[in-house]
Design an enzyme around this catalytic site. Structure first.
Site, PDB file in Angstrom:
ATOM      1  N   LEU A  44       0.881  -1.167   0.000  1.00  0.00           N
ATOM      2  CA  LEU A  44       0.000   0.000   0.000  1.00  0.00           C
ATOM      3  C   LEU A  44       0.916   1.214   0.000  1.00  0.00           C
ATOM      4  CD1 LEU A  44      -3.039   0.637   0.112  1.00  0.00           C
ATOM      5  CD2 LEU A  44      -2.910   0.569   2.604  1.00  0.00           C
ATOM      6  N   ASP A  45       0.668   2.176  -0.906  1.00  0.00           N
ATOM      7  CA  ASP A  45       1.529   3.358  -1.010  1.00  0.00           C
ATOM      8  C   ASP A  45       1.635   4.078   0.331  1.00  0.00           C
ATOM      9  OD1 ASP A  45       2.052   2.987  -3.682  1.00  0.00           O
ATOM     10  OD2 ASP A  45       0.539   4.397  -4.384  1.00  0.00           O
TER      11      ASP A  45
END
Length: 299
Positions: A44-45
């Site tokens: 997940l960024d």
């Protein structure tokens, strides 16, 4: 470590904070769970928050097999500015007045990006191009192209359109959106392409992942909550939620655990979770020529 104090096997569903990489969360969890055996299923960024699935102890063997193919997000897309990263973390590369963009034009643009589409991933990403990470090529000043790849956006909805003024004085539109998509879809690339299609540029300013496969945000815990009380989804429950279930009797359970390839029924999905008569999770298997081939043994 005594059996009583031993870290339980299972999945931990984390509500990731903004500013943390997925690796940062794994490092934190190693400290909380007091074990090195922690891994994550799908990154997940750093800017994004929400569901990140971690495996602890023996559940790390599940991670590569979890069918986390469908994901749900809530986000905010800003029309009127493009950035180098396609999100708010990167430098602004262009600005354009978006105040004249109509809701009808937005909806038409969204419709173009819904369904089975070809998507070019964001350049500042971990995608490998000829063995080298894309973001490393960007940092090195390279000029390169990433090939488009097929993704599925099964739902892309706009809930609200808000007129705003960016810090540089550009009139922009902020769209509150929800997306349901296949694994490998870049939401910031959707924001980029929506803005490009409307002729004003676009980027993602906020993103929250609300579901990964069967694991939703209402079952997730923050790192602070996990520090107070480590909540682990037992490996049997995690497997039961993610895979089709095959129940075997005691005799076949023993044969399976001894490496015997049993005849197995046909299932629509692979792999399949095998459970013994006492509800004990035994193994993950896949069908190979009508026989059960073990992928990971837990029993």
């Amino acid at each position: 470590m005594t059996e009583q104090n031993r870290t339980p096997d299972g999945l931990v569903i984390v509500d990731k904070p903004s500013g943390f990489t997925s690796h940062d969360v794994v490092a934190k969890m190693r400290g909380i769970a007091r074990t090195r055996r922690v891994g994550h299923a799908g990154t997940l960024d750093p800017m994004a928050t929400g569901v990140l699935v971690l495996g602890v102890e023996r559940a790390t063997k599940l991670l590569g097999h979890l069918a986390l193919t469908e994901k749900e997000y809530l986000g905010t897309v800003r029309l009127g500015q493009a950035t180098v990263t396609d999100d708010a973390e990167g430098e602004i590369t262009s600005s354009a007045d978006a105040s004249a963009i109509t809701r009808e034009a937005v909806d038409a643009g969204v419709a173009e990006l819904t369904g089975a589409i070809m998507q070019v991933p964001s350049k500042v990403s971990a995608i490998k191009i000829d063995g080298k990470r894309s973001y490393a090529r960007v940092r090195g000043g390279e000029d390169f192209d990433i090939p488009a790849r097929p993704v599925t956006v099964s739902s892309f909805q706009v809930y609200d359109v808000r007129a705003a003024v960016a810090e540089d004085g550009t009139p922009v539109l902020d769209l509150v959106v929800s997306v349901v998509c296949s694994s490998g879809t870049y939401i910031r690339a959707l924001a980029r392409d929506l803005g490009a299609g409307l002729g004003v540029g676009g980027h993602l300013t906020a993103l929250r992942r609300t579901r990964v496969g069967p694991y939703a945000i209402d079952g997730a815990k923050t790192l602070e909550q996990l520090q107070e009380e480590l909540t682990v989804m037992p490996v049997a429950r995690a497997a039961g939620a993610a895979f089709d279930r095959w129940e075997v009797d005691e005799r076949r359970a023993k044969l399976l655990l001894n490496g015997v390839r049993l005849d197995m029924p046909a299932y629509p999905r692979s792999p399949v979770a095998v459970f013994g008569p006492d509800g004990r999770f035994l193994a993950l298997v896949e069908e190979q020529k009508g026989k059960a081939k073990s992928l990971a043994v837990f029993g």
